[in-house]
Design a protein around this motif. Structure first.
Motif, PDB file in Angstrom:
ATOM      1  N   TRP A  20     -12.466  27.116 -17.872  1.00 25.28           N
ATOM      2  CA  TRP A  20     -12.524  25.688 -17.526  1.00 25.28           C
ATOM      3  C   TRP A  20     -11.691  25.403 -16.269  1.00 25.28           C
ATOM      4  CZ3 TRP A  20     -15.473  21.691 -18.210  1.00 25.28           C
ATOM      5  CH2 TRP A  20     -15.007  20.434 -17.811  1.00 25.28           C
ATOM      6  N   THR A  21     -10.498  25.958 -16.207  1.00 22.22           N
ATOM      7  CA  THR A  21      -9.641  25.758 -15.031  1.00 22.22           C
ATOM      8  C   THR A  21     -10.342  26.258 -13.776  1.00 22.22           C
ATOM      9  OG1 THR A  21      -7.634  25.864 -16.365  1.00 22.22           O
ATOM     10  CG2 THR A  21      -7.400  26.318 -14.007  1.00 22.22           C
ATOM     11  N   TRP A  22     -10.953  27.429 -13.849  1.00 20.47           N
ATOM     12  CA  TRP A  22     -11.713  27.974 -12.723  1.00 20.47           C
ATOM     13  C   TRP A  22     -12.860  27.033 -12.345  1.00 20.47           C
ATOM     14  CZ3 TRP A  22     -12.098  32.079  -9.331  1.00 20.47           C
ATOM     15  CH2 TRP A  22     -13.348  32.311  -8.773  1.00 20.47           C
ATOM     16  N   SER A  23     -13.618  26.595 -13.352  1.00 24.13           N
ATOM     17  CA  SER A  23     -14.821  25.790 -13.118  1.00 24.13           C
ATOM     18  C   SER A  23     -14.541  24.433 -12.486  1.00 24.13           C
ATOM     19  CB  SER A  23     -15.578  25.571 -14.439  1.00 24.13           C
ATOM     20  OG  SER A  23     -16.084  26.787 -14.924  1.00 24.13           O
ATOM     21  N   THR A  24     -13.325  23.949 -12.644  1.00 20.21           N
ATOM     22  CA  THR A  24     -12.983  22.625 -12.119  1.00 20.21           C
ATOM     23  C   THR A  24     -12.005  22.694 -10.955  1.00 20.21           C
ATOM     24  OG1 THR A  24     -11.298  22.387 -13.848  1.00 20.21           O
ATOM     25  CG2 THR A  24     -13.484  21.399 -14.273  1.00 20.21           C
ATOM     26  N   SER A  25     -11.703  23.910 -10.498  1.00 18.55           N
ATOM     27  CA  SER A  25     -10.827  24.048  -9.331  1.00 18.55           C
ATOM     28  C   SER A  25     -11.682  24.163  -8.070  1.00 18.55           C
ATOM     29  CB  SER A  25      -9.930  25.285  -9.455  1.00 18.55           C
ATOM     30  OG  SER A  25     -10.692  26.476  -9.270  1.00 18.55           O
ATOM     31  N   ILE A  26     -11.208  23.591  -6.991  1.00 13.20           N
ATOM     32  CA  ILE A  26     -11.920  23.686  -5.718  1.00 13.20           C
ATOM     33  C   ILE A  26     -12.045  25.156  -5.313  1.00 13.20           C
ATOM     34  CG2 ILE A  26     -11.891  23.009  -3.284  1.00 13.20           C
ATOM     35  CD1 ILE A  26     -12.422  20.734  -5.501  1.00 13.20           C
ATOM     36  N   ARG A  27     -10.993  25.918  -5.527  1.00 13.61           N
ATOM     37  CA  ARG A  27     -11.013  27.357  -5.206  1.00 13.61           C
ATOM     38  C   ARG A  27     -12.126  28.068  -5.971  1.00 13.61           C
ATOM     39  NH1 ARG A  27      -8.254  31.253  -7.955  1.00 13.61           N
ATOM     40  NH2 ARG A  27      -8.247  33.272  -6.958  1.00 13.61           N
ATOM     41  N   LYS A  46      -7.632  19.598  -4.935  1.00 18.84           N
ATOM     42  CA  LYS A  46      -7.477  20.941  -5.492  1.00 18.84           C
ATOM     43  C   LYS A  46      -8.224  21.142  -6.805  1.00 18.84           C
ATOM     44  CE  LYS A  46      -4.383  22.199  -2.401  1.00 18.84           C
ATOM     45  NZ  LYS A  46      -4.932  22.711  -1.181  1.00 18.84           N
ATOM     46  N   HIS A  47      -8.493  20.021  -7.507  1.00 20.76           N
ATOM     47  CA  HIS A  47      -8.975  20.155  -8.872  1.00 20.76           C
ATOM     48  C   HIS A  47      -9.738  18.895  -9.293  1.00 20.76           C
ATOM     49  CE1 HIS A  47      -8.310  23.076 -12.095  1.00 20.76           C
ATOM     50  NE2 HIS A  47      -8.499  22.067 -12.911  1.00 20.76           N
ATOM     51  N   ASP A  49     -10.164  16.741 -12.517  1.00 27.43           N
ATOM     52  CA  ASP A  49      -9.393  16.667 -13.761  1.00 27.43           C
ATOM     53  C   ASP A  49      -9.699  15.404 -14.544  1.00 27.43           C
ATOM     54  OD1 ASP A  49      -7.913  14.597 -12.544  1.00 27.43           O
ATOM     55  OD2 ASP A  49      -6.330  15.955 -11.927  1.00 27.43           O
ATOM     56  N   THR A  52     -10.338  12.006 -12.919  1.00 27.41           N
ATOM     57  CA  THR A  52     -11.461  11.816 -12.005  1.00 27.41           C
ATOM     58  C   THR A  52     -12.266  10.590 -12.442  1.00 27.41           C
ATOM     59  OG1 THR A  52     -11.585  14.172 -11.538  1.00 27.41           O
ATOM     60  CG2 THR A  52     -13.567  12.881 -11.091  1.00 27.41           C
TER      61      THR A  52
END
Length: 149
Positions: A20-27, A46-47, A49, A52
């Protein structure tokens, strides 16, 4: 034009929280798209969250084919967000009458499953656009598999 529907699911040996962290991070978003597309975001973002705003454009994003050629523009808009589990992005795009992308992250034996459900109506060249979107999301899931292998 008819509405197109595609779905992609990949089970990965990682936790729901990490996926989930990956899927919602800009990176993470940029990594999944590269090198097919480069997506631009405002500096400092950056994210995605829990804060939003739903139903309002978060920002304007440009899509560059192979990181060079302008291909499309989006007013990135989230209409549903269940932190840690699911989001629905339904953004105005130049190339689409409708674009709806749902990403769901769920627990699975030995890890987590990421599922992308797409609904879209291209403004032109529907067979070509469907082919491109299908290949693009296959690429995104291949990047996920490699990243979390």
């Amino acid at each position: 034009m008819s509405k197109e529907r595609l779905s992609f699911a990949t089970t990965l040996p990682t936790s729901v929280d990490e996926l989930w962290t990956w899927s919602t991070s800009i990176r993470g978003i940029q990594a999944e798209m590269w090198p097919v597309l480069k997506i631009t975001f405002p500096k400092g973002l950056k994210h995605i969250d829990k804060d939003t705003a739903l139903g309002k454009p978060l920002c304007r994003c440009h899509f560059l084919l192979l990181g060079i050629f302008p291909m499309d523009m989006s007013k990135l808009t989230f209409v549903e967000l269940v932190p840690g589990h699911r989001f629905v992005e339904q953004s105005p795009l130049f190339s689409m009458q409708l674009w709806r992308h749902e990403r769901v992250v769920t627990p699975a034996p030995g890890g987590a499953t990421v599922t992308d459900n797409l609904e879209f109506t291209p403004r032109f060249a529907a067979p070509v656009v469907r082919w491109f979107v299908k290949r693009f999301f296959e690429h995104r899931h291949a990047v996920l598999a490699k990243t979390f292998a």
